[in-house]
Design a protein around this motif. Structure first.
Motif, PDB file in Angstrom:
ATOM      1  N   ARG A 144    -133.661 -66.946  20.439  1.00  0.00           N
ATOM      2  CA  ARG A 144    -134.672 -68.007  20.509  1.00  0.00           C
ATOM      3  C   ARG A 144    -135.584 -67.980  19.292  1.00  0.00           C
ATOM      4  N   ARG A 145    -136.028 -66.791  18.909  1.00  0.00           N
ATOM      5  CA  ARG A 145    -136.900 -66.646  17.742  1.00  0.00           C
ATOM      6  C   ARG A 145    -136.197 -67.104  16.472  1.00  0.00           C
ATOM      7  N   ASP A 146    -134.915 -66.828  16.381  1.00  0.00           N
ATOM      8  CA  ASP A 146    -134.165 -67.241  15.200  1.00  0.00           C
ATOM      9  C   ASP A 146    -134.083 -68.761  15.119  1.00  0.00           C
ATOM     10  N   ARG A 147    -133.900 -69.424  16.266  1.00  0.00           N
ATOM     11  CA  ARG A 147    -133.886 -70.895  16.260  1.00  0.00           C
ATOM     12  C   ARG A 147    -135.247 -71.447  15.830  1.00  0.00           C
ATOM     13  N   GLU A 148    -136.312 -70.785  16.278  1.00  0.00           N
ATOM     14  CA  GLU A 148    -137.654 -71.275  15.959  1.00  0.00           C
ATOM     15  C   GLU A 148    -137.992 -71.088  14.484  1.00  0.00           C
ATOM     16  N   THR A 149    -137.653 -69.932  13.936  1.00  0.00           N
ATOM     17  CA  THR A 149    -138.004 -69.646  12.539  1.00  0.00           C
ATOM     18  C   THR A 149    -137.010 -70.253  11.550  1.00  0.00           C
ATOM     19  N   GLY A 150    -135.757 -70.381  11.952  1.00  0.00           N
ATOM     20  CA  GLY A 150    -134.724 -70.839  11.032  1.00  0.00           C
ATOM     21  C   GLY A 150    -134.363 -69.816   9.979  1.00  0.00           C
ATOM     22  N   ASP A 151    -134.800 -68.560  10.169  1.00  0.00           N
ATOM     23  CA  ASP A 151    -134.596 -67.526   9.144  1.00  0.00           C
ATOM     24  C   ASP A 151    -133.156 -67.027   9.067  1.00  0.00           C
ATOM     25  N   ASN A 152    -132.446 -67.072  10.195  1.00  0.00           N
ATOM     26  CA  ASN A 152    -131.136 -66.437  10.299  1.00  0.00           C
ATOM     27  C   ASN A 152    -131.230 -64.960   9.901  1.00  0.00           C
ATOM     28  N   PHE A 153    -132.316 -64.346  10.334  1.00  0.00           N
ATOM     29  CA  PHE A 153    -132.562 -62.926  10.067  1.00  0.00           C
ATOM     30  C   PHE A 153    -133.550 -62.423  11.101  1.00  0.00           C
ATOM     31  N   ASP A 154    -133.326 -61.211  11.597  1.00  0.00           N
ATOM     32  CA  ASP A 154    -134.263 -60.561  12.501  1.00  0.00           C
ATOM     33  C   ASP A 154    -134.436 -59.126  12.035  1.00  0.00           C
ATOM     34  N   GLU A 155    -135.644 -58.780  11.631  1.00  0.00           N
ATOM     35  CA  GLU A 155    -135.865 -57.460  11.043  1.00  0.00           C
ATOM     36  C   GLU A 155    -135.611 -56.348  12.047  1.00  0.00           C
ATOM     37  N   GLY A 156    -136.006 -56.549  13.307  1.00  0.00           N
ATOM     38  CA  GLY A 156    -135.772 -55.514  14.306  1.00  0.00           C
ATOM     39  C   GLY A 156    -134.303 -55.206  14.476  1.00  0.00           C
ATOM     40  N   VAL A 157    -133.483 -56.251  14.568  1.00  0.00           N
ATOM     41  CA  VAL A 157    -132.038 -56.060  14.690  1.00  0.00           C
ATOM     42  C   VAL A 157    -131.488 -55.386  13.441  1.00  0.00           C
ATOM     43  N   HIS A 158    -131.960 -55.830  12.278  1.00  0.00           N
ATOM     44  CA  HIS A 158    -131.441 -55.301  11.018  1.00  0.00           C
ATOM     45  C   HIS A 158    -131.767 -53.817  10.863  1.00  0.00           C
ATOM     46  N   LEU A 159    -133.002 -53.444  11.183  1.00  0.00           N
ATOM     47  CA  LEU A 159    -133.380 -52.039  11.070  1.00  0.00           C
ATOM     48  C   LEU A 159    -132.641 -51.179  12.081  1.00  0.00           C
ATOM     49  N   ALA A 160    -132.405 -51.731  13.270  1.00  0.00           N
ATOM     50  CA  ALA A 160    -131.634 -50.990  14.279  1.00  0.00           C
ATOM     51  C   ALA A 160    -130.203 -50.758  13.797  1.00  0.00           C
ATOM     52  N   MET A 161    -129.615 -51.747  13.159  1.00  0.00           N
ATOM     53  CA  MET A 161    -128.268 -51.582  12.620  1.00  0.00           C
ATOM     54  C   MET A 161    -128.259 -50.539  11.507  1.00  0.00           C
ATOM     55  N   GLY A 162    -129.330 -50.522  10.708  1.00  0.00           N
ATOM     56  CA  GLY A 162    -129.415 -49.504   9.673  1.00  0.00           C
ATOM     57  C   GLY A 162    -129.555 -48.115  10.246  1.00  0.00           C
ATOM     58  N   ALA A 163    -130.430 -47.972  11.239  1.00  0.00           N
ATOM     59  CA  ALA A 163    -130.668 -46.657  11.838  1.00  0.00           C
ATOM     60  C   ALA A 163    -129.424 -46.119  12.533  1.00  0.00           C
ATOM     61  N   ALA A 164    -128.621 -47.005  13.102  1.00  0.00           N
ATOM     62  CA  ALA A 164    -127.405 -46.579  13.804  1.00  0.00           C
ATOM     63  C   ALA A 164    -126.217 -46.396  12.853  1.00  0.00           C
ATOM     64  N   GLY A 165    -126.412 -46.685  11.574  1.00  0.00           N
ATOM     65  CA  GLY A 165    -125.346 -46.467  10.590  1.00  0.00           C
ATOM     66  C   GLY A 165    -124.390 -47.625  10.403  1.00  0.00           C
ATOM     67  N   TRP A 166    -124.623 -48.750  11.074  1.00  0.00           N
ATOM     68  CA  TRP A 166    -123.683 -49.861  10.956  1.00  0.00           C
ATOM     69  C   TRP A 166    -123.698 -50.478   9.562  1.00  0.00           C
ATOM     70  N   LEU A 167    -124.871 -50.572   8.933  1.00  0.00           N
ATOM     71  CA  LEU A 167    -124.936 -51.147   7.586  1.00  0.00           C
ATOM     72  C   LEU A 167    -124.210 -50.250   6.589  1.00  0.00           C
ATOM     73  N   ALA A 168    -124.426 -48.945   6.702  1.00  0.00           N
ATOM     74  CA  ALA A 168    -123.724 -48.004   5.830  1.00  0.00           C
ATOM     75  C   ALA A 168    -122.217 -48.126   6.015  1.00  0.00           C
ATOM     76  N   ALA A 169    -121.787 -48.261   7.268  1.00  0.00           N
ATOM     77  CA  ALA A 169    -120.356 -48.370   7.539  1.00  0.00           C
ATOM     78  C   ALA A 169    -119.765 -49.614   6.904  1.00  0.00           C
ATOM     79  N   GLU A 170    -120.468 -50.727   6.982  1.00  0.00           N
ATOM     80  CA  GLU A 170    -119.956 -51.967   6.395  1.00  0.00           C
ATOM     81  C   GLU A 170    -119.826 -51.865   4.883  1.00  0.00           C
ATOM     82  N   LEU A 171    -120.716 -51.098   4.264  1.00  0.00           N
ATOM     83  CA  LEU A 171    -120.691 -50.954   2.809  1.00  0.00           C
ATOM     84  C   LEU A 171    -119.820 -49.794   2.343  1.00  0.00           C
ATOM     85  N   GLY A 172    -119.173 -49.111   3.276  1.00  0.00           N
ATOM     86  CA  GLY A 172    -118.332 -47.983   2.907  1.00  0.00           C
ATOM     87  C   GLY A 172    -119.105 -46.753   2.505  1.00  0.00           C
ATOM     88  N   MET A 173    -120.356 -46.643   2.980  1.00  0.00           N
ATOM     89  CA  MET A 173    -121.189 -45.481   2.680  1.00  0.00           C
ATOM     90  C   MET A 173    -121.098 -44.467   3.810  1.00  0.00           C
TER      91      MET A 173
END
Length: 399
Positions: A33-62
């Motif tokens: 809902r927040r993404d529809r309202e802001t139009g950002d196509n980004f959520d910092e909480g989700v992004h940081l959670a993915m980083g903390a869980a290692g998903w971003l590193a995995a996608e980049l081959g790190m």
């Protein structure tokens, strides 16, 4: 084409379940809902959670994240799409990272890459200019050397995500007298530098992009990527990836075209509308029993399936054009309530058809207009000549 179902091992099924559970925990209805309202196509909480869980590193081959072989990478991508993860800012970041690795100094890599892996640092694309159109090589944003620094002046349009990013992958002109492809230099510019102003722009579908002004922005030479006036070779890899001209792997575990994400949204919307059309109304009649409704719905589904099967640049064009062509029919199938936006009482399909209709024009200009890609197909795939934009010749009598 092989349409057989992939049988997952017990370990891969467990991986899929874990990925789905993680996304269900973090990508909530409030996030969407927040993404529809802001139009950002980004959520910092989700992004940081993915980083903390290692998903971003995995996608980049790190190191430091779940192991993603080809199959698990595909499962992860599909689960993100199912959960409707706000993704654009991570998409631009992932496009730029290989250029930072390949062309950035060790000092710059150490400054940027750990933060990217953790989700603290995001990267956006500074290509298009207000008068430049789709030809990014016609760059007027100037970078002038001043000792060990550069001074940048100019402006960029459609710098999506700039207000949520730390750096911009910026194309500049460092030699106005040289041919356009030999006058370019790339920088990774910190967006908190003095002289940078970010102004939001709303598109017709409600998304936010930005215009960014650069006024005497002074940065050290360490933020340069590649050689001076050699920026075209630095830019070419990210540009090809954004354009979708990278060949798909032969194992089938990859989107067949760059626009498949948008195509999947179109498919989900179409599926929901088909289900609505198959339900009896207050009068006991189903909309799909009307031959005109059935024809338009069937034609839309057939075109959708064909577009999703088209590879490479062909798929990019087919998906964007199909969205433009079928979204009016899908709205007509639902009737006037389809024009109501999401979270409005009485809105058909929760505003999905309306959003698709408004999104369609923009999908035809992402990374370059449909006309540009049709010309690329004509020249580079079909071997036709370059288009001529010169005015037509006359017989001297004004006709």
């Amino acid at each position: 084409m092989d349409f057989s179902r992939v049988e997952l091992s017990e370990e891969d099924s467990r991986f899929q379940a874990e990925a789905r559970a993680f996304l269900d925990e973090h990508v909530t209805d409030d996030v969407r809902r927040r993404d529809r309202e802001t139009g950002d196509n980004f959520d910092e909480g989700v992004h940081l959670a993915m980083g903390a869980a290692g998903w971003l590193a995995a996608e980049l081959g790190m190191a430091g994240g779940p192991e993603l072989n080809r199959l698990r990478r595909r499962l992860w991508d599909l689960e993100k799409r199912r959960a409707e993860v706000p993704w654009v800012t991570w998409g631009t970041t992932a496009i730029v990272v290989p250029s930072v690795r390949r062309h950035g100094s060790p000092e710059l890599q150490e400054e940027v890459l750990p933060g990217v892996r953790e989700g603290r640092i995001r990267l956006c694309l500074g290509y298009t200019e207000p008068e430049g159109g789709s030809d990014v090589a016609t760059c007027r944003t100037r970078a002038v050397r001043d000792g060990d620094h550069w001074i940048i002046n100019g402006s960029k349009m459609f710098t999506t995500g700039a207000h949520n990013c730390s750096y911009v992958f910026l194309i500049t002109n460092t030699d106005p007298e040289a041919p356009k492809h030999k006058s370019l230099t790339m920088f990774l510019v910190p967006l908190d530098s003095p002289g940078i102003e970010i102004q939001g722009l709303r598109t017709v579908d409600g998304d936010r992009t930005n215009i960014v002004y650069y006024s005497d922005v002074r940065i050290p030479d360490r933020y340069r990527l590649g050689e001076v006036n050699g920026g075209w070779s630095v830019l070419l890899g990210p540009l090809n990836e954004e354009h979708g001209v990278v060949d798909a792997a032969g194992d089938g575990l990859q989107d067949v075209s760059i626009m498949t994400h948008q195509g999947s949204t179109m498919a989900s919307t179409t599926d929901r509308i088909a289900a609505i059309a198959a339900r009896p109304g207050p009068d006991g009649l189903r909309p799909v029993d009307d031959a005109a409704v059935a024809y338009r719905l069937g034609r839309s589904i057939a075109r959708l399936e064909a577009a999703l099967s088209a590879p490479h640049m062909f798929g990019r064009v087919a998906i964007a054009q199909t969205m433009r062509d079928i979204s009016p029919d899908l709205m007509d199938v639902l009737g006037s309530a389809a024009a109501l936006p999401a979270d409005t009482e009485g809105a058909a399909d929760a505003g999905g058809a309306s959003y698709l209709y408004r999104w369609a024009p923009l999908c035809g200009i992402y990374g370059g207009t449909l006309e540009v890609f049709r010309n690329m197909i004509a020249q580079h795939v079909l071997g036709l000549g370059r288009p001529s934009y010169a005015p037509p010749k006359t017989n001297g009598k004004g006709s």
